[in-house]
Design a protein around this motif. Structure first.
Motif, mmCIF file in Angstrom:
data_model
loop_
_atom_site.group_PDB
_atom_site.id
_atom_site.type_symbol
_atom_site.label_atom_id
_atom_site.label_comp_id
_atom_site.label_asym_id
_atom_site.label_seq_id
_atom_site.Cartn_x
_atom_site.Cartn_y
_atom_site.Cartn_z
ATOM 1 N N PRO A 120 0.780 -1.293 0.226
ATOM 2 C CA PRO A 120 0.148 -0.129 -0.057
ATOM 3 C C PRO A 120 0.816 1.281 0.061
ATOM 4 O O PRO A 120 0.675 2.140 -0.482
ATOM 5 C CB PRO A 120 -0.908 -0.036 1.191
ATOM 6 N N LYS A 123 2.712 1.622 -3.615
ATOM 7 C CA LYS A 123 1.942 2.094 -4.423
ATOM 8 C C LYS A 123 1.658 3.457 -4.622
ATOM 9 O O LYS A 123 1.570 4.368 -5.658
ATOM 10 C CB LYS A 123 0.452 1.446 -4.550
ATOM 11 N N LYS A 124 1.634 3.891 -3.610
ATOM 12 C CA LYS A 124 1.648 5.592 -3.301
ATOM 13 C C LYS A 124 2.877 6.403 -3.753
ATOM 14 O O LYS A 124 2.630 7.682 -3.709
ATOM 15 C CB LYS A 124 1.049 5.564 -1.831
#
Length: 258
Positions: A120, A123-124
């Protein structure tokens, strides 16, 4: 903005060498280890852009806490290095089954946990990469190092699978495959291969290769696996072109105990 790197098992050995090199190159460095006191000593030595924390890689909830606090401090997660690992050597049947299980739990589940918990955040990030510590022991199964070798084959498979799967996110997943490295892990190691091949690589050799992979352009031309050291490169190339019986024969010679 400084890019950031999170390293598991970073309090000593290869992990500490990675931390030092990336800090010198201007990165924010996360030094996470089950030995948090030693990790903190290294962070204090490096300076204000280093952060230490406790992490047992076999515990998924500890990954979640560690990564959350690191990203809050660093701003984002750019590079994850799954470095933490253990090694038991000697005759397979003379090694306690709990030691074999612990090897798999740390060396394999630790990588699965790290990749899963980090995604997570990766991905950012504007730029994201995962670099795993595999081994020359993932080229051909090693006598006297059976569970360790198996664990590194698993790391190799995880790396290959995720490097393909995470293309959709623009995240490369790579590994390095060193032979024996001058760390406490190989001290008093009971395996014919280390006696016959020797220990030529330093933690700094591995760290510099990881830095090169971190800086490489993420094109398909960047190899998923990177053997480290001349001996490993030769073994890696030969294994891909030699008949299986020759690979087995060469390993019998290399791992024979005197």
């Amino acid at each position: 903005m400084r890019q950031s790197i999170f390293i598991s098992g970073a309090a000593q050995g290869i992990g500490a060498a990675i931390a030092r090199l990336f800090y010198q190159q201007g990165y924010k460095v996360g030094i996470y280890d089950i030995n948090v006191d030693q990790a903190q000593i290294l962070a204090d030595q490096l300076g204000p852009h280093a952060k230490a924390g406790k992490l047992d890689v076999s515990q998924y909830d500890q990954w979640q806490v560690a990564l959350g606090e690191f990203v809050e401090w660093a701003g984002e997660l750019n590079i994850l290095v799954n470095n933490a690992g253990i090694l038991y050597s000697g005759d397979f049947e003379k090694t306690d089954i709990a030691a074999h299980h612990r090897t798999i739990n740390i060396n394999v589940n630790g990588v699965l946990n790290g990749c899963h918990a980090a995604l997570p955040y990766l991905k950012k990030a504007a730029f994201a990469r995962v670099i795993n510590l595999s081994s020359a022991s993932a080229i051909y199964g090693q006598a006297d190092l059976v569970s360790y070798s198996a664990s590194k084959f698993a790391v190799r498979g995880i790396t290959e699978g995720l490097d393909t799967e995470w293309q959709k996110y623009g995240i490369r997943v790579l590994d390095v495959m060193p032979l024996f490295v001058q760390t406490s892990m190989v001290k008093d190691m009971d395996a014919g291969s280390i006696k016959n091949i020797g220990v030529d690589l330093t933690p700094q050799d591995v760290a510099h290769q990881i830095f090169a992979l971190a800086k490489a352009k993420g094109t398909i031309l960047t190899a998923t696996h990177t053997p480290v050291g001349i001996k490993t490169k030769v073994m890696y190339q030969l294994s891909s072109i030699s008949p299986q019986f020759l690979n087995r024969l060469s390993n019998l010679v290399l791992t024979r105990k005197s």
